[in-house]
Design a protein around this motif. Structure first.
Motif, PDB file in Angstrom:
ATOM      1  N   UNK A   1       0.832  -1.194   0.000  1.00 31.34           N
ATOM      2  CA  UNK A   1       0.000   0.000   0.000  1.00 31.34           C
ATOM      3  C   UNK A   1       0.869   1.247   0.000  1.00 31.34           C
ATOM      4  N   UNK A   2       0.253   2.405   0.325  1.00 28.10           N
ATOM      5  CA  UNK A   2       0.969   3.661   0.156  1.00 28.10           C
ATOM      6  C   UNK A   2       2.182   3.756   1.054  1.00 28.10           C
ATOM      7  N   UNK A   3       2.235   3.002   2.170  1.00 28.36           N
ATOM      8  CA  UNK A   3       3.385   3.042   3.060  1.00 28.36           C
ATOM      9  C   UNK A   3       4.618   2.435   2.404  1.00 28.36           C
ATOM     10  N   UNK A   4       4.427   1.655   1.336  1.00 27.80           N
ATOM     11  CA  UNK A   4       5.544   1.040   0.639  1.00 27.80           C
ATOM     12  C   UNK A   4       6.156   1.977  -0.391  1.00 27.80           C
ATOM     13  N   UNK A   5       5.552   3.133  -0.631  1.00 24.43           N
ATOM     14  CA  UNK A   5       6.023   4.058  -1.657  1.00 24.43           C
ATOM     15  C   UNK A   5       6.856   5.154  -1.010  1.00 24.43           C
ATOM     16  N   UNK A   6       8.054   5.428  -1.560  1.00 22.86           N
ATOM     17  CA  UNK A   6       8.818   6.570  -1.039  1.00 22.86           C
ATOM     18  C   UNK A   6       8.005   7.844  -1.163  1.00 22.86           C
ATOM     19  N   UNK A   7       8.086   8.705  -0.179  1.00 22.89           N
ATOM     20  CA  UNK A   7       7.303   9.941  -0.187  1.00 22.89           C
ATOM     21  C   UNK A   7       7.730  10.837  -1.340  1.00 22.89           C
ATOM     22  N   UNK A   8       6.796  11.641  -1.818  1.00 21.17           N
ATOM     23  CA  UNK A   8       7.105  12.644  -2.833  1.00 21.17           C
ATOM     24  C   UNK A   8       7.033  12.169  -4.260  1.00 21.17           C
ATOM     25  N   UNK A   9       6.506  10.959  -4.507  1.00 24.51           N
ATOM     26  CA  UNK A   9       6.347  10.485  -5.878  1.00 24.51           C
ATOM     27  C   UNK A   9       5.191  11.232  -6.545  1.00 24.51           C
ATOM     28  N   UNK A  10       5.308  11.455  -7.842  1.00 25.94           N
ATOM     29  CA  UNK A  10       4.202  12.094  -8.555  1.00 25.94           C
ATOM     30  C   UNK A  10       3.225  11.016  -9.017  1.00 25.94           C
ATOM     31  N   UNK A  11       1.986  11.164  -8.618  1.00 22.74           N
ATOM     32  CA  UNK A  11       0.942  10.170  -8.870  1.00 22.74           C
ATOM     33  C   UNK A  11      -0.162  10.815  -9.702  1.00 22.74           C
ATOM     34  N   UNK A  22     -20.607   5.089  -5.858  1.00 24.23           N
ATOM     35  CA  UNK A  22     -21.164   4.058  -4.982  1.00 24.23           C
ATOM     36  C   UNK A  22     -20.038   3.433  -4.159  1.00 24.23           C
ATOM     37  N   UNK A  23     -20.363   2.449  -3.352  1.00 24.01           N
ATOM     38  CA  UNK A  23     -19.383   1.874  -2.436  1.00 24.01           C
ATOM     39  C   UNK A  23     -18.224   1.211  -3.157  1.00 24.01           C
ATOM     40  N   UNK A  24     -18.456   0.717  -4.373  1.00 24.40           N
ATOM     41  CA  UNK A  24     -17.372   0.122  -5.142  1.00 24.40           C
ATOM     42  C   UNK A  24     -16.313   1.157  -5.470  1.00 24.40           C
ATOM     43  N   UNK A  25     -16.742   2.364  -5.888  1.00 24.58           N
ATOM     44  CA  UNK A  25     -15.798   3.452  -6.151  1.00 24.58           C
ATOM     45  C   UNK A  25     -15.060   3.852  -4.875  1.00 24.58           C
ATOM     46  N   UNK A  26     -15.809   3.952  -3.792  1.00 15.78           N
ATOM     47  CA  UNK A  26     -15.257   4.459  -2.540  1.00 15.78           C
ATOM     48  C   UNK A  26     -14.149   3.545  -2.005  1.00 15.78           C
ATOM     49  N   UNK A  27     -14.446   2.255  -1.906  1.00 14.98           N
ATOM     50  CA  UNK A  27     -13.469   1.328  -1.336  1.00 14.98           C
ATOM     51  C   UNK A  27     -12.413   0.909  -2.353  1.00 14.98           C
ATOM     52  N   UNK A  28     -12.759   0.956  -3.638  1.00 17.00           N
ATOM     53  CA  UNK A  28     -11.806   0.529  -4.656  1.00 17.00           C
ATOM     54  C   UNK A  28     -10.817   1.597  -5.065  1.00 17.00           C
ATOM     55  N   UNK A  29     -11.218   2.896  -4.972  1.00 24.05           N
ATOM     56  CA  UNK A  29     -10.366   3.971  -5.494  1.00 24.05           C
ATOM     57  C   UNK A  29     -10.206   5.122  -4.496  1.00 24.05           C
ATOM     58  N   UNK A 151       1.182   5.219 -11.238  1.00 23.73           N
ATOM     59  CA  UNK A 151      -0.216   5.278 -11.651  1.00 23.73           C
ATOM     60  C   UNK A 151      -0.971   4.181 -10.900  1.00 23.73           C
ATOM     61  N   UNK A 152      -1.841   4.549  -9.951  1.00 23.67           N
ATOM     62  CA  UNK A 152      -2.589   3.533  -9.215  1.00 23.67           C
ATOM     63  C   UNK A 152      -3.606   2.842 -10.127  1.00 23.67           C
ATOM     64  N   UNK A 153      -3.490   1.537 -10.260  1.00 25.30           N
ATOM     65  CA  UNK A 153      -4.410   0.763 -11.101  1.00 25.30           C
ATOM     66  C   UNK A 153      -4.632  -0.611 -10.480  1.00 25.30           C
ATOM     67  N   UNK A 154      -5.721  -1.236 -10.884  1.00 28.44           N
ATOM     68  CA  UNK A 154      -5.918  -2.644 -10.576  1.00 28.44           C
ATOM     69  C   UNK A 154      -5.185  -3.474 -11.621  1.00 28.44           C
ATOM     70  N   UNK A 256       0.035  -1.170  -8.204  1.00 31.18           N
ATOM     71  CA  UNK A 256      -1.084  -2.103  -8.134  1.00 31.18           C
ATOM     72  C   UNK A 256      -1.792  -1.954  -6.793  1.00 31.18           C
ATOM     73  N   UNK A 257      -3.040  -1.548  -6.851  1.00 30.74           N
ATOM     74  CA  UNK A 257      -3.834  -1.350  -5.645  1.00 30.74           C
ATOM     75  C   UNK A 257      -4.627  -2.605  -5.333  1.00 30.74           C
ATOM     76  N   UNK A 258      -4.786  -2.873  -4.072  1.00 37.80           N
ATOM     77  CA  UNK A 258      -5.573  -4.028  -3.637  1.00 37.80           C
ATOM     78  C   UNK A 258      -6.912  -3.521  -3.127  1.00 37.80           C
TER      79      UNK A 258
END
Length: 404
Positions: A1-11, A22-29, A151-154, A256-258
């Motif tokens: 997750x985000x704790x594994x990324x060095x700070x200051x990366x451009x996303x 809806x809840x799928x958007x909220x929890x997924x993204x 780029x955060x993606x599934x 890759x986001x979980x």
């Protein structure tokens, strides 16, 4: 997750406007965006041009959809003070970069994108258009415009980031070559300092001889920390790691986001196309009605029948909303028939309403201040355009279009 990324990366990340979330958007993204914005340099945009690639004949409600989406983002905690929020079509540089990239992108690259044929087969819409064929390249322009590092993606979208890397690589190869490049790059290495120069050459050798991608990334991270070398020379050193050209458009990496499994009320993936969603801003009584009608383990035909939580979509929602004690209560009660499905759903409803009440209240405040929200988006669009103009200057110069 985000704790594994060095700070200051451009996303960079975007979302197509299709109305309220809806809840799928909220929890997924969205929850992931909220975390990232506090440690990374984030650009989040409403991808309204992308909406036209599939819904080009349905534009009447597009403006309202953009508005509703932005309100939902803000209500969920996406902050214009911690990230740059903008609307794609209000940064026309995206279209210009897309056009320039299209001049050298092979047609076969677009035709082989996995989602191109898959989406055509899964819909009755007419998608035999240039816009739909070219949408991965527009997506590449969205990413490369901000020289994104992540780029955060599934997993299903990872191929699009790889396509973006191929486009960037081809651009750099075509337009980043210079006479005497290697000699200039070698002289620049010496300016890094004795230790850094030694490490740079070692990392370059490991990547070019052994394909060590970790060495490549470590070398690039080392370059990002250099303060005494110009941006153009840093681009040269970046490109020299892989070949003999300037790295004008950096190659992004996918993050890759979980995302948790968020089922709809019919058990399938939550989606507006299935009409099975639980909306972020729906009133508690509406959510209750939908939740109480939600399918459960088909083996529990009677209250006294034991069930299997793993066969029940309500259980997947419990995994998101419930604490360990509640999860234990649900699992034990379901398997032993100690609780009924209504009992299980009521406990879930309480947890869901507790989380969604503040979001609905916050959204109401933003809805009452449309001018204020529009001002926030206008500021974000201007900030995005400042970065976009810089990138286009680099691209135009490299392509020999800076003669105006």
């Amino acid at each position: 997750m985000e704790s594994d990324i060095p700070a200051g990366q451009r996303v960079v990340s975007g979302m197509r406007p299709t109305g309220r979330l809806h809840l799928g958007h909220y929890h997924g993204v969205i929850k992931n965006w909220v975390k990232l914005q506090h440690s990374q340099e984030c650009f989040f945009f409403v991808a309204d041009w992308h909406a036209l690639t599939t819904h080009y004949s349905e534009t009447d409600g597009l403006e309202d959809h953009v508005w509703e989406m932005v309100v939902d983002w803000l209500a969920c905690g996406v902050s214009p003070g911690a990230s740059t929020l903008f609307v794609q079509s209000q940064v026309p540089e995206h279209a210009e970069l897309h056009l320039l990239l299209s001049m050298f992108t092979p047609l076969s690259w677009l035709e082989r994108v996995p989602s191109y044929k898959e989406m055509q087969e899964q819909t009755d819409r007419d998608l035999a258009t240039y816009g739909f064929l070219g949408y991965p390249l527009l997506q590449a322009a969205d990413i490369l415009m901000y020289k994104a590092q992540l780029v955060p993606v599934g997993e299903d979208q990872a191929a699009h980031v790889e396509f973006t890397r191929e486009v960037a690589r081809r651009f750099n190869h075509l337009y980043g070559q210079e006479e005497g490049f290697a000699k200039r790059a070698e002289s620049l290495i010496d300016r890094l300092g004795r230790n850094e120069a030694r490490l740079y050459r070692e990392y370059r050798r490991r990547f070019q001889e052994k394909g060590d991608s970790q060495a490549l990334e470590v070398a690039r991270e080392m370059l990002r920390g250099q303060q005494s070398i110009s941006l153009g020379d840093l681009q040269r050193l970046d490109g020299y790691l892989e070949g003999e050209w300037r790295m004008i458009l950096p190659e992004p990496a996918e993050y890759l986001t979980t995302a948790p499994k968020v089922p709809g009320v019919d058990g399938r993936k939550m989606s507006k196309s299935y009409n099975n969603t639980l909306g972020l801003r729906e009133e508690p009584d509406v959510i209750q009605k939908k939740l109480m009608g939600m399918m459960t383990d088909p083996a529990r035909k009677r209250r006294s029948d034991p069930g299997d939580p793993e066969k029940c979509p309500v259980w997947d929602l419990h995994k998101i909303y419930s604490d360990p004690q509640t999860l234990e209560w649900v699992e034990e009660g379901c398997r032993s028939a100690g609780i009924g499905c209504t009992d299980c759903k009521r406990r879930l409803l309480d947890a869901m309403v507790a989380e969604l009440d503040p979001i609905r209240a916050s959204a109401a405040e933003y809805l009452s201040d449309r001018a204020g929200v529009n001002a926030l988006i206008h500021e974000g669009c201007e900030a995005a355009r400042d970065v976009a103009r810089d990138t286009l200057e680099d691209v135009s110069e490299a392509m020999g279009l800076d003669y105006a």
